[in-house]
Design an enzyme around this catalytic site. Sequence first.
Site, PDB file in Angstrom:
ATOM      1  N   LYS A 130      29.074  39.243  32.587  1.00 46.65           N
ATOM      2  CA  LYS A 130      29.743  38.836  33.827  1.00 46.65           C
ATOM      3  C   LYS A 130      30.102  40.051  34.681  1.00 46.65           C
ATOM      4  CE  LYS A 130      31.743  36.459  37.010  1.00 46.65           C
ATOM      5  NZ  LYS A 130      32.844  35.519  36.858  1.00 46.65           N
ATOM      6  N   LYS A 149      39.475  42.522  41.244  1.00 51.91           N
ATOM      7  CA  LYS A 149      39.839  42.584  39.823  1.00 51.91           C
ATOM      8  C   LYS A 149      38.615  42.779  38.950  1.00 51.91           C
ATOM      9  CE  LYS A 149      39.951  38.926  37.632  1.00 51.91           C
ATOM     10  NZ  LYS A 149      39.057  38.121  36.767  1.00 51.91           N
ATOM     11  N   SER A 196      37.182  35.224  33.793  1.00 53.87           N
ATOM     12  CA  SER A 196      36.526  36.542  33.885  1.00 53.87           C
ATOM     13  C   SER A 196      37.567  37.592  33.534  1.00 53.87           C
ATOM     14  CB  SER A 196      35.980  36.774  35.296  1.00 53.87           C
ATOM     15  OG  SER A 196      34.908  35.903  35.550  1.00 53.87           O
TER      16      SER A 196
END
Length: 288
Positions: A166, A234, A91
């Site tokens: 995502k 993150k 990701s």
Amino acid sequence: MTTRIAFIGLGIMGLPMATNLVRAGYDVHAYNRSERSFEGTLAGSIAEAVTDADVIVTMLPDSPDVSAVVLGADGVLASAAEGALLIDMSSITPATAREVAAAAADAGVRALDAPVSGGEQGAIDGSLSIMVGGSAEDFEAARPVLEVLGATVVHVGPAGSGQTVKAANQLIVAGTIGLVAEALTFLDAHSVDLEPAVAVLAGGLAGNRILDRKAAGMIAHSFDPGFRIDLHHKDLGIVVDSARDAGVAIPLGAVAAQLMSAARAQGHGSLDHSALLLVIESLSRRPA
């Protein structure tokens, strides 16, 4: 099967994913920076894993890791065979995904960004949701491998699109965890029996995967990491930056990002992202 797969990154997600590929009959050569036990072949370097691989899968923590491992002097593209298929399942930022795709094309390597959702259990079960960016032709070439790893495998657009989807996924998940945490704290404050309350909520319009998968652990205050707060923090940084770049308002998402940041600041970064409950409890002055 004669397809040889290089798998880079045997973390919480990567190890069960690579193991499922071995059990599906693929010849998997894996590399991890730290020593791990693995059912397939362990390589001593990225070059050793990647050389002669038909498919290269990377599953790494963040954009700088992917840039270093894929684009570095001793990285994936330095050793990958022309025509190999690179599937980055980390990701990362959409911009990094596009950079990797461009560099791969220059090296004669096909590239897809294919981040996943479903957490550690989804990786173990091979039931991940996989959102894939890249060319339709390369997606079809990757489909047999991806279908070992996921139950929902969808091509969502050109390079970088998988990472954009995502980011949207992580936005929804963080917001939902926050609302479930608030609901549990609210119910507990009113002395409601939490388990039957969750059961009835899950059966109605409020039903969602977070209630199904995370509520029991939240009630028990068991936060063994399936997906760590550090990683979700993150990912929400990617969401906030990408929304700003596109001029998109995400008021609820911004609050979710702040709460996740608070969880990290309170020392919960290594816990499962459902430990966002601890932040809500602390704000409510109702510690466990």
